[in-house]
Design an enzyme around this catalytic site. Structure first.
Site, PDB file in Angstrom:
ATOM      1  N   CYS A  54     -15.470  -7.858  18.028  1.00 47.37           N
ATOM      2  CA  CYS A  54     -14.324  -8.658  17.608  1.00 47.37           C
ATOM      3  C   CYS A  54     -14.809  -9.495  16.436  1.00 47.37           C
ATOM      4  O   CYS A  54     -15.836 -10.174  16.544  1.00 47.37           O
ATOM      5  CB  CYS A  54     -13.894  -9.564  18.762  1.00 47.37           C
ATOM      6  SG  CYS A  54     -12.663 -10.798  18.309  1.00 47.37           S
ATOM      7  N   ASN A  55     -14.088  -9.426  15.331  1.00 42.22           N
ATOM      8  CA  ASN A  55     -14.515 -10.186  14.156  1.00 42.22           C
ATOM      9  C   ASN A  55     -14.445 -11.687  14.398  1.00 42.22           C
ATOM     10  O   ASN A  55     -15.330 -12.431  13.992  1.00 42.22           O
ATOM     11  CB  ASN A  55     -13.630  -9.822  12.963  1.00 42.22           C
ATOM     12  CG  ASN A  55     -13.934  -8.442  12.426  1.00 42.22           C
ATOM     13  OD1 ASN A  55     -14.688  -8.293  11.489  1.00 42.22           O
ATOM     14  ND2 ASN A  55     -13.352  -7.422  13.037  1.00 42.22           N
ATOM     15  N   THR A  56     -13.372 -12.131  15.062  1.00 42.46           N
ATOM     16  CA  THR A  56     -13.199 -13.567  15.270  1.00 42.46           C
ATOM     17  C   THR A  56     -14.324 -14.114  16.152  1.00 42.46           C
ATOM     18  O   THR A  56     -14.922 -15.149  15.845  1.00 42.46           O
ATOM     19  CB  THR A  56     -11.820 -13.857  15.913  1.00 42.46           C
ATOM     20  OG1 THR A  56     -10.820 -13.138  15.176  1.00 42.46           O
ATOM     21  CG2 THR A  56     -11.496 -15.325  15.903  1.00 42.46           C
ATOM     22  N   CYS A  94     -11.020  -7.144  10.814  1.00 45.06           N
ATOM     23  CA  CYS A  94     -10.375  -7.338  12.116  1.00 45.06           C
ATOM     24  C   CYS A  94     -10.268  -5.953  12.742  1.00 45.06           C
ATOM     25  O   CYS A  94      -9.940  -4.975  12.056  1.00 45.06           O
ATOM     26  CB  CYS A  94      -8.992  -7.949  11.931  1.00 45.06           C
ATOM     27  SG  CYS A  94      -8.021  -7.998  13.449  1.00 45.06           S
ATOM     28  N   THR A  95     -10.563  -5.901  14.032  1.00 45.81           N
ATOM     29  CA  THR A  95     -10.641  -4.590  14.694  1.00 45.81           C
ATOM     30  C   THR A  95      -9.305  -3.830  14.718  1.00 45.81           C
ATOM     31  O   THR A  95      -9.291  -2.626  14.911  1.00 45.81           O
ATOM     32  CB  THR A  95     -11.121  -4.783  16.138  1.00 45.81           C
ATOM     33  OG1 THR A  95     -10.358  -5.835  16.723  1.00 45.81           O
ATOM     34  CG2 THR A  95     -12.589  -5.134  16.176  1.00 45.81           C
ATOM     35  N   HIS A  96      -8.199  -4.534  14.519  1.00 46.00           N
ATOM     36  CA  HIS A  96      -6.896  -3.859  14.525  1.00 46.00           C
ATOM     37  C   HIS A  96      -6.568  -3.185  13.185  1.00 46.00           C
ATOM     38  O   HIS A  96      -5.742  -2.282  13.128  1.00 46.00           O
ATOM     39  CB  HIS A  96      -5.766  -4.857  14.792  1.00 46.00           C
ATOM     40  CG  HIS A  96      -5.610  -5.251  16.226  1.00 46.00           C
ATOM     41  ND1 HIS A  96      -6.610  -5.830  16.955  1.00 46.00           N
ATOM     42  CD2 HIS A  96      -4.538  -5.151  17.061  1.00 46.00           C
ATOM     43  CE1 HIS A  96      -6.163  -6.091  18.182  1.00 46.00           C
ATOM     44  NE2 HIS A  96      -4.912  -5.679  18.268  1.00 46.00           N
ATOM     45  N   ASP A 148     -14.139  -7.539  23.348  1.00 43.24           N
ATOM     46  CA  ASP A 148     -13.175  -7.959  22.322  1.00 43.24           C
ATOM     47  C   ASP A 148     -12.116  -8.804  23.024  1.00 43.24           C
ATOM     48  O   ASP A 148     -12.061  -8.858  24.259  1.00 43.24           O
ATOM     49  CB  ASP A 148     -12.530  -6.717  21.675  1.00 43.24           C
ATOM     50  CG  ASP A 148     -11.457  -7.081  20.654  1.00 43.24           C
ATOM     51  OD1 ASP A 148     -11.666  -8.049  19.901  1.00 43.24           O
ATOM     52  OD2 ASP A 148     -10.402  -6.419  20.612  1.00 43.24           O
ATOM     53  N   SER A 149     -11.255  -9.409  22.229  1.00 37.99           N
ATOM     54  CA  SER A 149     -10.152 -10.177  22.804  1.00 37.99           C
ATOM     55  C   SER A 149      -9.142  -9.256  23.501  1.00 37.99           C
ATOM     56  O   SER A 149      -8.387  -9.697  24.358  1.00 37.99           O
ATOM     57  CB  SER A 149      -9.444 -10.947  21.694  1.00 37.99           C
ATOM     58  OG  SER A 149      -9.078 -10.051  20.663  1.00 37.99           O
ATOM     59  N   GLU A 176      -0.036  -3.824  17.201  1.00 40.31           N
ATOM     60  CA  GLU A 176       0.210  -3.685  18.644  1.00 40.31           C
ATOM     61  C   GLU A 176       1.615  -3.159  18.921  1.00 40.31           C
ATOM     62  O   GLU A 176       1.858  -2.493  19.914  1.00 40.31           O
ATOM     63  CB  GLU A 176      -0.065  -5.015  19.353  1.00 40.31           C
ATOM     64  CG  GLU A 176      -1.551  -5.305  19.265  1.00 40.31           C
ATOM     65  CD  GLU A 176      -2.083  -6.295  20.263  1.00 40.31           C
ATOM     66  OE1 GLU A 176      -1.299  -6.861  21.033  1.00 40.31           O
ATOM     67  OE2 GLU A 176      -3.311  -6.504  20.261  1.00 40.31           O
ATOM     68  N   TYR A 189      -7.387 -14.020  19.849  1.00 42.83           N
ATOM     69  CA  TYR A 189      -8.417 -15.013  19.532  1.00 42.83           C
ATOM     70  C   TYR A 189      -8.186 -15.603  18.129  1.00 42.83           C
ATOM     71  O   TYR A 189      -8.672 -16.687  17.831  1.00 42.83           O
ATOM     72  CB  TYR A 189      -9.805 -14.347  19.522  1.00 42.83           C
ATOM     73  CG  TYR A 189     -10.473 -14.151  20.871  1.00 42.83           C
ATOM     74  CD1 TYR A 189      -9.832 -14.425  22.074  1.00 42.83           C
ATOM     75  CD2 TYR A 189     -11.789 -13.691  20.924  1.00 42.83           C
ATOM     76  CE1 TYR A 189     -10.480 -14.228  23.290  1.00 42.83           C
ATOM     77  CE2 TYR A 189     -12.445 -13.502  22.135  1.00 42.83           C
ATOM     78  CZ  TYR A 189     -11.791 -13.762  23.315  1.00 42.83           C
ATOM     79  OH  TYR A 189     -12.438 -13.574  24.509  1.00 42.83           O
ATOM     80  N   GLY A 190      -7.478 -14.840  17.305  1.00 47.87           N
ATOM     81  CA  GLY A 190      -7.388 -15.127  15.872  1.00 47.87           C
ATOM     82  C   GLY A 190      -7.069 -16.555  15.488  1.00 47.87           C
ATOM     83  O   GLY A 190      -7.594 -17.068  14.504  1.00 47.87           O
TER      84      GLY A 190
HETATM   85  N1  DGL Z   1     -10.093  -8.560  17.760  1.00 52.00           N
HETATM   86  C1  DGL Z   1      -9.683  -9.616  16.867  1.00 52.00           C
HETATM   87  C2  DGL Z   1     -10.569  -9.583  15.628  1.00 52.00           C
HETATM   88  O1  DGL Z   1     -11.226  -8.584  15.325  1.00 52.00           O
HETATM   89  C3  DGL Z   1      -8.235  -9.496  16.471  1.00 52.00           C
HETATM   90  C4  DGL Z   1      -7.256  -9.777  17.572  1.00 52.00           C
HETATM   91  C5  DGL Z   1      -7.195 -11.224  17.973  1.00 52.00           C
HETATM   92  O2  DGL Z   1      -6.757 -12.086  17.198  1.00 52.00           O
HETATM   93  O3  DGL Z   1      -7.601 -11.489  19.093  1.00 52.00           O
HETATM   94  O4  DGL Z   1     -10.620 -10.554  14.916  1.00 52.00           O
END
Ligand code: DGL
Length: 274
Positions: free
Chosen positions: A82-84, A192-194, A19-20, A160, A51-52
């Protein structure tokens, strides 16, 4: 061109997850719960997070480097947690590397389609995920649905910071979900994982009629299916070790990571990626 792997993966090799940053630990947690014997190696790209809002080319470049690192560590499959990165880099990774690579968008979409009764599905995510339209495309491959999207760039910093409930979280969540509520959605994908950390505040603002879907559990099930199909599920010899690598600031990862992961995040190692 596919990258050659010298040694064939065996069932006791680890699974690579990336993930990012910390968010993918929610996916790692679900995999660890579903498959406790599997050895897991996690890579958080903390030098390049978030990454978003980054370009597709940048995400592809980072993702390829991370997957090469994981493959050097002899992983038998890769999970893009990571979704992105799933939205922007998954198909390139699948073409570049021989190992099975899965993302979170297909499992999340399947879970949403089976949860939705009125086939009106909302998706929230980063700019990168939303602009890629990956979720609407994936959902409509499975079942024709009306998909309404909303990018929520303030959610990642909010999580965060640990501000997942209370006045500030409430007003930001309300502002983002209001346009979706007017569309009569019965299911919302936390793309998004968050975002699972905002579940309570989201539920409060969406009301009881909307089912929240996060892809972690569905992705863990998909990992199990892929390994089973390839006869790569770990045997009793495995101890289910957990290793953590980051591209910057291992101390911060360890501190915040413990909020995202069901087990202790320890011995985080920094790897130079640039
Ligand atoms: N992990 C990213 C996602 O799931 C979110 C955090 C980011 O923007 O890096 O899209």
């Amino acid at each position: 061109m596919q990258e050659k792997q010298k040694n064939k993966a065996t069932s006791n090799n680890p699974i690579g997850i990336f993930d990012s940053g910390f968010g993918g630990l929610t996916v790692m947690s679900a995999i660890n719960k579903a498959l406790p014997l599997e050895n897991l190696i996690y890579f958080g790209d903390s030098a390049h997070v978030p990454y978003g809002a980054k370009s597709k080319n940048a995400i592809i470049k980072f993702s390829k480097k991370i997957v090469s690192f994981l493959i050097k560590n002899r992983v038998k499959m890769i999970v893009v947690a990571c979704n992105t990165a799933s939205a922007l880099a998954l198909s390139v990774l699948q073409k570049t590397f021989k190992s099975p690579v899965i993302g979170v968008i297909e499992p999340g979409s399947k879970a949403a389609v089976s949860a939705s009764k009125n086939k009106k599905i909302g998706v929230i995510g980063t700019d990168g995920t939303i602009n890629s339209k990956s979720y609407p495309k994936e959902i409509n491959k499975i079942s024709k649905s009306d998909v309404y999207q909303q990018s929520c760039p303030l959610f990642v910093p909010l999580v965060e910071e640990g501000w997942v409930e209370g006045e500030i979280a409430d007003s930001i969540v309300k502002k983002y979900v209001e346009p979706l509520l007017s569309k009569n959605i019965d299911t919302l994908i936390l793309g998004c994982t968050h975002y699972p950390f905002l579940r309570k505040t989201l539920e409060k603002n969406l009301g009881k009629g909307v089912i929240l879907v996060d892809s972690a559990k569905a992705t863990a099930q998909e990992v199990k299916n892929v390994l089973k199909q390839k006869s790569l599920l770990a045997s009793g010899k495995n101890k289910g070790f957990l290793k953590f690598y980051v591209s910057d600031n291992p101390e911060k990862f360890q501190a915040i990571g413990n909020r995202f992961f069901s087990k202790r995040v320890s011995r985080v190692k920094k790897i130079e990626m640039d």
